[in-house]
Write a protein that holds these residues in place. Structure first.
Motif, PDB file in Angstrom:
ATOM      1  N   GLY A  20       0.989  -1.206  -0.092  1.00 10.30           N
ATOM      2  CA  GLY A  20       0.081   0.009   0.067  1.00 10.30           C
ATOM      3  C   GLY A  20       0.891   1.243  -0.125  1.00 10.30           C
ATOM      4  N   SER A  21       0.249   2.295   0.437  1.00  4.72           N
ATOM      5  CA  SER A  21       0.881   3.669   0.346  1.00  4.72           C
ATOM      6  C   SER A  21       0.191   4.599   1.278  1.00  4.72           C
ATOM      7  N   GLY A  22       0.770   5.643   1.853  1.00  3.03           N
ATOM      8  CA  GLY A  22       0.081   6.493   2.445  1.00  3.03           C
ATOM      9  C   GLY A  22       0.292   6.739   4.030  1.00  3.03           C
ATOM     10  N   GLY A  23       0.347   5.587   4.616  1.00  2.00           N
ATOM     11  CA  GLY A  23       0.537   5.632   6.152  1.00  2.00           C
ATOM     12  C   GLY A  23       0.934   4.149   6.813  1.00  2.00           C
ATOM     13  N   ALA A  24       1.417   4.101   7.803  1.00  2.00           N
ATOM     14  CA  ALA A  24       1.457   2.633   8.315  1.00  2.00           C
ATOM     15  C   ALA A  24       0.208   2.072   8.638  1.00  2.00           C
ATOM     16  N   PRO A  25       0.384   0.640   8.228  1.00  2.00           N
ATOM     17  CA  PRO A  25      -1.122  -0.346   8.495  1.00  2.00           C
ATOM     18  C   PRO A  25      -1.082  -0.843   9.953  1.00  2.00           C
ATOM     19  N   LEU A  26      -2.194  -1.109  10.148  1.00  2.00           N
ATOM     20  CA  LEU A  26      -2.665  -1.789  11.847  1.00  2.00           C
ATOM     21  C   LEU A  26      -2.213  -3.198  11.256  1.00  2.00           C
ATOM     22  N   LEU A  27      -1.597  -3.881  11.818  1.00  2.00           N
ATOM     23  CA  LEU A  27      -1.233  -5.507  11.711  1.00  2.00           C
ATOM     24  C   LEU A  27      -2.033  -6.237  12.496  1.00  2.00           C
ATOM     25  N   VAL A  28      -2.497  -7.387  12.177  1.00  2.00           N
ATOM     26  CA  VAL A  28      -3.168  -8.045  12.773  1.00  2.00           C
ATOM     27  C   VAL A  28      -2.667  -9.724  12.436  1.00  2.00           C
ATOM     28  N   ILE A  29      -2.406 -10.389  13.660  1.00  2.00           N
ATOM     29  CA  ILE A  29      -1.901 -11.814  13.723  1.00  2.00           C
ATOM     30  C   ILE A  29      -3.245 -12.459  13.428  1.00  2.00           C
ATOM     31  N   GLY A  30      -3.414 -13.365  12.318  1.00  2.00           N
ATOM     32  CA  GLY A  30      -4.726 -13.950  12.140  1.00  2.00           C
ATOM     33  C   GLY A  30      -5.998 -13.438  11.266  1.00  2.00           C
ATOM     34  N   ALA A  31      -6.227 -14.036  10.235  1.00  2.00           N
ATOM     35  CA  ALA A  31      -7.404 -13.515   9.352  1.00  2.00           C
ATOM     36  C   ALA A  31      -8.532 -14.032   9.851  1.00  2.00           C
ATOM     37  N   GLY A  32      -8.961 -13.869  10.970  1.00  2.00           N
ATOM     38  CA  GLY A  32     -10.543 -14.222  11.474  1.00  2.00           C
ATOM     39  C   GLY A  32     -11.462 -13.099  11.583  1.00  2.00           C
ATOM     40  N   PRO A  33     -12.393 -13.427  12.370  1.00  2.00           N
ATOM     41  CA  PRO A  33     -13.482 -12.409  12.525  1.00  2.00           C
ATOM     42  C   PRO A  33     -12.878 -11.258  12.740  1.00  2.00           C
ATOM     43  N   LYS A  34     -12.079 -10.871  13.641  1.00  2.00           N
ATOM     44  CA  LYS A  34     -11.485  -9.674  14.321  1.00  2.00           C
ATOM     45  C   LYS A  34     -11.054  -8.820  13.258  1.00  2.00           C
ATOM     46  N   ALA A  35      -9.942  -9.423  12.484  1.00  2.00           N
ATOM     47  CA  ALA A  35      -9.228  -9.055  11.266  1.00  2.00           C
ATOM     48  C   ALA A  35     -10.148  -8.595  10.204  1.00  2.00           C
ATOM     49  N   VAL A  36     -11.127  -9.492   9.839  1.00  2.00           N
ATOM     50  CA  VAL A  36     -12.059  -9.062   9.006  1.00  2.00           C
ATOM     51  C   VAL A  36     -12.937  -7.943   9.255  1.00  2.00           C
ATOM     52  N   ALA A  37     -13.535  -7.803  10.570  1.00  4.57           N
ATOM     53  CA  ALA A  37     -14.255  -6.757  11.024  1.00  4.57           C
ATOM     54  C   ALA A  37     -13.380  -5.387  11.030  1.00  4.57           C
ATOM     55  N   LEU A  38     -12.140  -5.400  11.261  1.00  2.00           N
ATOM     56  CA  LEU A  38     -11.402  -4.359  11.405  1.00  2.00           C
ATOM     57  C   LEU A  38     -11.217  -3.853  10.042  1.00  2.00           C
ATOM     58  N   ALA A  39     -10.793  -4.893   8.919  1.00  2.00           N
ATOM     59  CA  ALA A  39     -10.686  -4.466   7.450  1.00  2.00           C
ATOM     60  C   ALA A  39     -11.946  -3.560   6.878  1.00  2.00           C
ATOM     61  N   VAL A  40     -13.238  -4.181   7.312  1.00  2.00           N
ATOM     62  CA  VAL A  40     -14.221  -3.808   6.858  1.00  2.00           C
ATOM     63  C   VAL A  40     -14.601  -2.397   7.255  1.00  2.00           C
ATOM     64  N   LYS A  41     -14.542  -2.047   8.689  1.00  2.00           N
ATOM     65  CA  LYS A  41     -14.610  -0.895   9.021  1.00  2.00           C
ATOM     66  C   LYS A  41     -13.651   0.280   8.592  1.00  2.00           C
ATOM     67  N   SER A  42     -12.402  -0.366   8.566  1.00  2.00           N
ATOM     68  CA  SER A  42     -11.406   0.740   7.922  1.00  2.00           C
ATOM     69  C   SER A  42     -11.645   0.883   6.471  1.00  2.00           C
ATOM     70  N   SER A  43     -11.975   0.154   5.820  1.00  2.00           N
ATOM     71  CA  SER A  43     -12.403   0.468   4.431  1.00  2.00           C
ATOM     72  C   SER A  43     -13.533   1.372   4.423  1.00  2.00           C
ATOM     73  N   VAL A  44     -14.585   1.313   5.001  1.00  2.00           N
ATOM     74  CA  VAL A  44     -15.701   2.114   5.068  1.00  2.00           C
ATOM     75  C   VAL A  44     -15.204   3.501   5.592  1.00  2.00           C
ATOM     76  N   LEU A  45     -14.432   3.640   6.710  1.00  2.00           N
ATOM     77  CA  LEU A  45     -14.174   4.839   7.159  1.00  2.00           C
ATOM     78  C   LEU A  45     -13.293   5.476   6.072  1.00  2.00           C
ATOM     79  N   ARG A  46     -12.365   4.894   5.555  1.00  4.37           N
ATOM     80  CA  ARG A  46     -11.431   5.774   4.572  1.00  4.37           C
ATOM     81  C   ARG A  46     -12.326   5.936   3.279  1.00  4.37           C
ATOM     82  N   ALA A  47     -13.305   5.198   2.960  1.00  7.11           N
ATOM     83  CA  ALA A  47     -14.289   5.640   1.769  1.00  7.11           C
ATOM     84  C   ALA A  47     -15.060   7.126   2.370  1.00  7.11           C
TER      85      ALA A  47
END
Length: 479
Positions: A20-47
């Motif tokens: 990516g670009s533009g800023g440091a990411p939030l890292l998550v160990i494991g691609a389970g429900p919590k990671a997906v929830a964060l990714a969804v909310k992050s994408s919506v907020l950035r949009a």
């Protein structure tokens, strides 16, 4: 089924790739429900214009792998213990990101609804069928399908590999990841640890007569042996409950559950109890003793009401109060196991064909990954050695350990300090709000404002001042 994007150094120019670009990411160990929830909310907020970090998950298998057969936590056919409507956006709090009358806030809610369980079914053409079937609980496999669908739509980025080390460096976190061929370095502004980690039982497993959780589900997938007619299951939480249900109903075996209390209690599901899971307002005002009692009665060492209802259909299940202190081959044969049980100052022995230790994972498993700087910083933040009790009491409103140079979010240990829904699936939307609000400039919810006003809890200011400003190439993945 297609998966979310996987990042690999093979795509890098030379020996370096930047995520990516533009800023440091939030890292998550494991691609389970919590990671997906964060990714969804992050994408919506950035949009809609919020400056929050992208979410990058490090996953050794695939998105939602723990909900599928093969990772040692289920056979995929077990039914979800939480209502599916408590999905990635629940409880859809319109006040988390501003005035609920603000059009931007309404737009966040509208976009989040597009990632709901119902939207998933609509997209798959299955909504009417689900309603006509009286809204049954999805299987773990179906829930995994929902998580994978949402991860793909949100553009969750994943780094394929297993985390070997986590270290504090330059105001952020650096992960060393083994991708099977070489070690990669992944950098981010914060780190969230999700998932139960490896099973950590009270008994040494031998892979034949004494099994841990992973060993049991492996056996269940491969085919349960006929000789295992009587089984002792150690533990009384949801992990044990799914195993007991599979044994008693799916495999028609006689099961004895050894639980630390007098009987097999059910999880509380009244509206009064559920309210704290969906909305922990007022939780911190309860005494610690009452919070611990609430968690004990509603979440720890209890079976869900659905499992209890299923087990009521069979006479194959009995229980014994006590704690298992060891196992040994029975005196007269090597074909059965003698289980030593202690209760009320007395000891007794129970014989079975098979023993399954279903006492769950080690909540502090992540500490084995910490490098010297991170370990020293955690000791300093906790004021002593790392224990579960100290970590639980240290969790701030962003679900992170207070006082670290960069955020370490531990939602699985946040129940006591912040609310009982954060370790499980009860409030994934609220979890993502709490975590991401820490990184959003100018956003002050009631919870984050209270945290910032406490002396020594200036994590957000530290990130702005020292973390993001000098991490000019973020999320670098390099050989």
């Amino acid at each position: 089924m297609s998966q979310s994007s996987t990042l690999s150094p093979a795509t890098a120019a030379g020996n370096r790739s930047t995520i990516g670009s533009g800023g440091a990411p939030l890292l998550v160990i494991g691609a389970g429900p919590k990671a997906v929830a964060l990714a969804v909310k992050s994408s919506v907020l950035r949009a809609v214009g919020f400056d929050v970090p992208e979410v990058v998950a490090v996953e050794r298998d695939r998105t939602a792998a723990n909900w599928l057969a093969g990772r040692g936590w289920t056979n995929g056919r077990q039914r979800l213990g939480t209502l599916p409507e408590k999905d990635l956006g629940f409880p859809y709090d319109r006040t988390a990101w501003g005035d609920p009358r603000d059009p931007v806030t309404g737009e966040i809610a509208r976009r989040m609804a597009g990632f709901s369980w119902s939207s998933h079914l609509l997209d798959r053409g299955l909504y009417a069928r689900w309603i006509d079937r009286s809204r049954p609980q999805p299987s773990h496999r179906e829930w995994a399908g929902y998580l994978q669908w949402a991860a793909e739509r949100a553009g969750l980025r994943t780094v394929a590999g297993e985390v070997r080390a986590a270290e504090l460096l330059d105001g952020g976190w650096t992960l060393t990841v083994d991708d099977g061929a070489a070690d990669l370095t992944v950098r981010g502004c914060g780190l969230l640890v999700s998932g139960p980690g490896p099973a950590a039982g009270v008994l040494p497993a031998d892979g034949r007569r004494v099994l841990d959780t992973a060993g049991f589900w492996k056996l269940a997938v491969e085919g349960f042996p006929e000789w295992a007619r009587t089984v002792v299951v150690v533990g009384a939480g949801e992990t044990a409950g799914t195993i007991v249900r599979e044994l008693a109903l799916g495999q028609d075996r006689k099961v004895t559950v050894v639980a630390p209390r007098a009987t097999l209690y059910s999880r509380g599901e009244s509206p009064f109890e559920n309210r704290y899971y969906s909305d922990p307002t007022g939780w911190a005002g309860l005494s610690e003793a009452d919070r611990q009692e609430f968690i004990r009665r509603t979440d720890r060492a209890v079976f869900s009401q659905e499992i209890q209802s299923d087990l009521a259909l069979t006479t194959n299940v009995s229980w014994e109060p006590g704690r298992v202190i060891g196992t040994r081959p029975a005196d007269d044969t090597d074909d059965t196991v003698a289980v030593e049980i202690a209760y009320g100052g007395r000891h007794r022995t129970h014989r079975a064909d098979l023993v399954v230790d279903a006492t769950g994972g080690d909540p502090l498993w992540f500490t084995r990954l910490l490098g010297p700087r991170a370990e020293d910083a955690l000791w300093a933040a906790l004021g002593g050695s790392v224990t579960r009790e100290r970590v639980e009491r240290s969790i701030d409103s962003s679900l992170a350990v207070a006082g670290l140079p960069a955020p370490l979010h531990l939602p699985n240990l946040a129940a006591l300090a912040q609310g009982p829904g954060f370790p499980n699936l009860s409030s994934l939307g609220l979890l993502s709000d709490r975590v991401l609000a820490l990184y959003a400039p100018g956003v002050r919810t009631d919870d984050t404002a209270a945290a910032e006003d406490r002396p020594g809890d200036r994590t957000a200011e530290r990130i702005t001042a020292s973390g993001l400003n000098h991490m000019d190439t973020w999320g670098a993945v390099q050989r």
